[in-house]
Enzyme design. Sequence first.
Site, short mmCIF file in Angstrom:
data_model
loop_
_atom_site.label_atom_id
_atom_site.label_comp_id
_atom_site.label_asym_id
_atom_site.label_seq_id
_atom_site.Cartn_x
_atom_site.Cartn_y
_atom_site.Cartn_z
N HIS A 204 60.75 44.81 23.09
CA HIS A 204 60.36 43.41 22.91
C HIS A 204 59.51 42.90 24.08
O HIS A 204 59.45 41.69 24.33
CB HIS A 204 61.58 42.50 22.73
N SER B 30 33.11 40.03 35.01
CA SER B 30 33.00 38.66 34.52
C SER B 30 31.75 38.01 35.09
O SER B 30 31.40 38.25 36.26
CB SER B 30 34.24 37.85 34.93
#
Length: 434
Positions: free
Chosen positions: A141, A262
């Site tokens: 999970h 970026s």
Amino acid sequence: MIDRYSHPEISAIWELENKFKIWTDIEIYACEARANRGEVPKEDLETIKQKAKFNVEEILEIESKVHHDVIAYLTNLNSYIGPAGRHVHFGLTSSDVGDTALCVQMVQAMDLLIQRTETLLQTTKEKAKEYKDLPCIGRSHGIHAEPMTLGLKFALFFAEMTRNLERMKDAREQIAVGKLSGAVGTYSNIDLEIEEYVLNKLGLKVDPIATQVISRDRHAFYMSVLGVVAASLDRMATEIRLLQKTEGREVEEPFAKGQKGSSAMPHKRNPVVCERISGISRVIRSNVNVGLQNVGLWHERDISHSSAERIVLPDSTIALDYILEKMNFVLKGLHVYPDATERTLNVTRGLIFSQKVLLWLIEKGGITREDAYLIVQENAMAVWADQSKNLRDLLKQDPRCSAILKDSDLEEIFQIKPYLERIPLIFKRLGIID
């Protein structure tokens, strides 16, 4: 598929030049088969073999007028052959040529994809062996669960891609068929012997029964296998992307010298290749539905499948070839940070050993599982709630636990090594190590 995501070798399979070459081979082989039966004069066969050629631009020009690709092709082919061309396409229907050639192209494409997969398998095997003993955290999970090793993740990829390789070989066999059985598959104007001769020359098996076309369940299975392989690559890419998150940065995809992450933030090192793999995988999986939709054709044939196949078959094979190569690139140059994997193991301050504590309390204390669970969970929740606390210290201070487990017991419990002892057995089972 756009050039950005295409390798020349597999793209060439889907070019018109290759398709028409296969068509020409089929037509020549059919003439050879008929000549062997005495139905085509030997001199005409030699003329056909010597003069049979085509010009893609000329075919497209003719097709713009006749609106039928096979007729346009035959018109162009016979313009080079001359009178002997009367023997070409004798007793055949368009799909005898087109469908059989499509299967040849699909086999050619799968052969390249199998090669890519075998290369990736070797890389995953090498990475599994390299990091077999490097401890890292296992998660369920998305939450820390118990220790494992990084090599085990690669071993899992290896096992999955091994199954995929077998699926790809199965898909190749299913699609490696052809048919030259006429307009509705009854051999009304052609003998079975001619079909067998041509398909043997092409390296295909005879489809035992066909309509005007080869049944599209074969193509659907082929597409489905491409989708499963793409899904596996997405799974691998997603795992790397998650492990590259700044909070852990246990691994990182290659970042080349001079590469920019970026336009705004000079510090960025983004998992762009893995993200590309995940994105392109979605396209391939979406195309699987087209293959499934193509199975149900009207009666003995309609052409609703044809236009779709011209898109999804080239796109899916070319795209899968691309992301197989990219995943191999990522794994080959993967940055692994052992200090980060060790640091991440300790983030939850001992919580990852909770099951061991539970089992020792049950075994040594003779208490019920429910009572043992309550002791461990109450202390674990306190650790979650307070960053200054760790499970081992709290258990020492809990009289319910200390009455059963000594300090030496806790010392033994809170060790990673026992969790990893059986990993070599898994590796041996997979054939990664002897």
